[in-house]
Design an enzyme around this catalytic site. Structure first.
Site, PDB file in Angstrom:
ATOM      1  CG  ASP A 136      19.001 -14.779 -94.626  1.00 47.07           C
ATOM      2  OD1 ASP A 136      19.364 -15.430 -95.627  1.00 47.07           O
ATOM      3  OD2 ASP A 136      17.818 -14.516 -94.388  1.00 47.07           O
ATOM      4  CG  PHE A 140      15.876  -5.042 -92.849  1.00 48.59           C
ATOM      5  CD1 PHE A 140      17.267  -5.068 -92.828  1.00 48.59           C
ATOM      6  CD2 PHE A 140      15.215  -6.007 -93.589  1.00 48.59           C
ATOM      7  CE1 PHE A 140      17.978  -6.029 -93.538  1.00 48.59           C
ATOM      8  CE2 PHE A 140      15.913  -6.968 -94.299  1.00 48.59           C
ATOM      9  CZ  PHE A 140      17.302  -6.980 -94.279  1.00 48.59           C
ATOM     10  N   PRO A 161      11.090  16.661 -89.087  1.00 51.23           N
ATOM     11  CG  PRO A 161      11.551  14.772 -87.801  1.00 51.23           C
ATOM     12  CD  PRO A 161      10.581  15.916 -87.929  1.00 51.23           C
ATOM     13  CG  LEU A 162      12.771  18.775 -93.989  1.00 58.26           C
ATOM     14  CD1 LEU A 162      13.804  19.455 -94.875  1.00 58.26           C
ATOM     15  CD2 LEU A 162      11.496  19.604 -93.921  1.00 58.26           C
ATOM     16  CG  HIS A 212      12.837  27.960 -89.929  1.00 60.14           C
ATOM     17  ND1 HIS A 212      12.697  27.510 -88.622  1.00 60.14           N
ATOM     18  CD2 HIS A 212      13.963  27.381 -90.414  1.00 60.14           C
ATOM     19  CE1 HIS A 212      13.702  26.698 -88.343  1.00 60.14           C
ATOM     20  NE2 HIS A 212      14.481  26.598 -89.407  1.00 60.14           N
ATOM     21  CD  GLU A 233      12.772  -1.919 -95.194  1.00 56.68           C
ATOM     22  OE1 GLU A 233      13.066  -3.081 -95.526  1.00 56.68           O
ATOM     23  OE2 GLU A 233      13.097  -0.910 -95.873  1.00 56.68           O
ATOM     24  CG  HIS A 262      11.346  24.622 -92.088  1.00 53.52           C
ATOM     25  ND1 HIS A 262      11.356  23.448 -92.824  1.00 53.52           N
ATOM     26  CD2 HIS A 262      11.325  25.629 -92.996  1.00 53.52           C
ATOM     27  CE1 HIS A 262      11.345  23.743 -94.114  1.00 53.52           C
ATOM     28  NE2 HIS A 262      11.321  25.061 -94.240  1.00 53.52           N
ATOM     29  CG  ASP A 296      13.366  23.020-103.237  1.00 53.70           C
ATOM     30  OD1 ASP A 296      13.062  22.519-104.332  1.00 53.70           O
ATOM     31  OD2 ASP A 296      13.349  24.243-103.019  1.00 53.70           O
ATOM     32  N   GLY A 297      13.418  20.351 -99.522  1.00 47.34           N
ATOM     33  CA  GLY A 297      14.011  19.392 -98.594  1.00 47.34           C
ATOM     34  C   GLY A 297      13.204  18.121 -98.476  1.00 47.34           C
TER      35      GLY A 297
END
Length: 666
Positions: free
Chosen positions: A469, A437, A115-116, A26, A411, A66, A155-156
């Site tokens: 629940d 969760f 992972p952005l 990149h 979370e 990246h 931005d990501g």
């Protein structure tokens, strides 16, 4: 060409050369953020290339990972042990310049990113850790913990939902030493972001209680430097510096376009770009004057020596505090901690209690909290349910030297923040939510495992046993999903003794995270010998050791271990001898030697049954394709715990009949 631009162009040249050499990568982001990086690292960033792990260094997180060649170029230029040959091996198998930054692979890389948004979350954790550690150890004239956390995002990162979770919390906590640079270039992989990202980012962050410096020219060193100075003056809020940049800056045909984002420029475009930038040197060649201006070895040594001198004075005046600081940073447990923990476990053995394992976990926390000041906990707005607070828990919002973070319903953000706290040093973090969760947080759990982070995840309400629940809150597949993540030790204890040992394993483990899977409902404590207690540490062990020559093995975890024992008693009366194996941690059991595994599961004992209130497929590795598995392969329902266990077949009489039928058919 002015000197400052030439220094930034060195980053651009190395980045486009390395991507071109690798034929992948990149180039656009390093080309666009090079001027920002030059100003930050040469004017403000406090570090020592000779000692990348200097305790009081600034932290830099490349959340838009990246663009890794930007960071690798800077590390090379400033004097870290990263050679031109290393840059030439960018993205190659076995190199120390992987496609995205990886902690442990490259000196100077603080966090694995890619992972952005997760790097941004980790940076919030580091800023929390810095402030909390500083409030614990700093004294007048002795600010031994005193540095900034700097972050690059794109931005990501800000489109990802995790950015909302962590930035909202950072603003609430007023993390004044967290400064984030937003690479606002308006381009992502699919093209111009104006078609899918039109947020008013400035006012969004102001609403989070951030200080925002907007409309900064990301290609003008004066504008960048002024913005950083502005941010540093604000002590009670994190800062966002919005830099207007051009992706692929300098490329005649690809600047400002998505085509420069994630592919080599191409040989011809590389030549044209260097011509436009006025860069006349061959690939991977940096002139000596550029190296001389970039190299930070001397300044870094001076900075660390000044800190060492200050710390020596601190040590002379506050020796106990200084030794405690060094102990925590070195990740050593206090003297006699192990002996005291073993005594605590022995007391549990001598004083059995029938309690939920979430209650047992809280009891362990009461012991640990008094013994391990580095323990810092939190929950995603479920503290009364997860039972993650002990008698001396103090919220860091109310007391910045506290030991508990109220994360709110976040979370994913909570787990990423916890990763940052763990990697900062001086803390052992634990965080909690319901097991159902966990899926919200799973990507950050995976990153924790990938980075070999000492992180402790508490997931309570572990099955249909949570009751009324209903299926939205009743985990079915989550337990197996956790077990399938490499390097996560997952423990599902059956009583308070297994819970305590699971906690001990988590505290002692330094090379990866641990997940504790805990019950809402009360579980009975099982009688054991000392040898059996020792075998709990091995992840799986025989519970009813008096049975000789069994015909069938039943392996179970958590609340189902008691059911397995009841089944063994029923079958004994019918003349069928059963070995019951409790396997609180399949991951730890799998790490044992073959002799021990053969001892627990002899190959000659082919009749095997697994009982667990979760997805059944996982257990074939232990019982074989012809084995019998009592599991749940549908979603749960709303009802009481007892009703649900009966409906789904987790009843000793029903299971006994199934096993008898299984034995007859095989």
């Amino acid at each position: 060409m002015c000197l400052r631009r030439k220094l930034a162009n060195a980053i651009r040249a190395l980045s486009i050369d390395a991507v071109q050499e690798a034929q992948s990568g990149h180039p656009g982001m390093p080309m666009g953020m090079a001027d920002i990086a030059e100003v930050l690292w040469r004017e403000f960033f406090k570090h020592n290339p000779k000692n990348p792990l200097w305790n009081n260094r600034d932290r830099f997180i490349l959340s838009n990972g990246h663009g890794s060649m930007l960071l690798y170029s800077i590390l090379h230029l400033t004097g870290y042990k990263l050679s031109i040959d290393d840059l030439k091996k960018f993205r190659q198998l076995g190199s120390n310049t992987p496609g995205h930054p990886e902690i442990g692979s490259t000196p100077g890389v603080e966090m694995t990113t890619g992972p952005l948004g997760q790097g941004l979350g980790a940076a919030v954790g580091m800023a929390i850790a810095e402030r909390t550690l500083a409030s614990t150890f700093n004294k007048p004239n002795y600010d031994i913990v005193d540095h900034y956390t700097w972050v690059f995002v794109g931005d990501g990162c800000l489109m990802e939902g995790i950015s909302h979770e962590v930035c909202s919390l950072a603003g609430t906590f007023g993390l004044g030493k967290l400064i984030v640079f937003y690479d606002s270039n308006g381009i992502s992989i699919d093209g111009k972001v104006e078609e899918w990202f039109t947020d008013d980012t400035e006012n969004r962050f102001k609403a989070y209680n951030w200080h925002v410096v907007s409309n900064v020219d990301g290609h003008d060193y004066r504008s960048i430097s002024s913005a950083i100075k502005d941010a540093i003056l604000v002590k009670n809020k994190p800062s966002l510096i919005i830099c207007k940049t051009i992706i692929g800056y300098g490329s005649p045909n690809k600047s400002g376009l998505e085509t420069s984002h994630g592919a080599p420029l191409g040989e011809n475009e590389v030549l044209l770009t260097k011509q436009k930038l006025g860069w006349t040197y061959p690939p991977f060649v940096i002139p000596q004057d550029v190296y001389d201006h970039w190299n930070f070895n001397l300044q870094g040594v001076i900075l660390e020596n000044e800190w060492n001198k200050k710390f020596q004075g601190y040590y002379n005046k506050y020796p106990d505090l200084a030794n405690e600081y060094l102990r925590r940073i070195s990740k050593n447990v206090p003297d006699k901690f192990v002996d005291n923990f073993n005594k605590f476990i022995k007391e549990l053995y001598l004083c059995p209690k029938n309690i939920a394992t979430r209650v047992a976990s809280q009891n362990v926390l009461e012991f640990l909290g008094k013994s391990l000041p580095e323990l810092i906990g939190g929950s995603a707005d479920l503290a009364p349910s997860n039972l993650t607070m002990w008698s001396k828990s103090k919220s860091i919002k109310q007391d910045i030297s506290g030991n508990y973070v109220h994360y709110g319903v976040r979370e994913f953000g909570m787990t990423a923040i916890s990763n940052g706290i763990a990697h900062y040093g001086g803390f052992i973090p634990y965080v909690a939510t319901f097991l159902a969760f966990m899926d919200y947080a799973r990507s950050a759990v995976r990153m924790s495992a990938l980075m070999k982070t000492q992180n402790i995840f508490i997931y309570s309400h572990d099955s249909i046993g949570l009751g009324e629940d209903g299926p939205t809150h009743q985990p079915i597949e989550q337990l197996s999903a956790l077990r399938f993540i490499p390097n996560v030790n997952v423990w599902r204890p059956c009583d308070q003794l297994e819970t305590a040992i699971a906690w001990k394993n988590a505290i002692e483990r330094k090379d990866g995270p641990t997940a504790l899977i805990l019950s809402r409902q009360i579980l009975c404590q099982i009688d054991r010998s000392q040898e059996q207690i020792n075998d709990i540490y091995r992840g799986g062990y025989i519970v009813n050791t008096t049975v000789r020559s069994p015909k069938v093995i039943i392996v179970a975890t958590g609340s189902e271990v008691k059911i397995a024992l009841d089944v063994s008693n029923i079958l004994f009366k019918k003349g069928i001898l059963v070995r019951v194996v409790s396997m609180p941690s399949t991951n730890v059991f799998d790490q044992q030697d073959n002799d021990y595994k053969e001892f627990i599961f002899p190959r000659c004992l082919v009749h095997r049954v697994a009982i667990e209130a979760g997805i059944s497929d996982f257990w074939y590795k232990y019982v074989g394709l012809t084995g019998c598995i009592i599991g749940i392969d549908t979603f749960g329902e709303s009802g009481s715990s007892d009703q649900l266990f009966s409906k789904f077949g987790f009843n000793s009489d029903i299971i006994s009949e199934k096993i008898i039928s299984y034995l007859k058919s095989s």
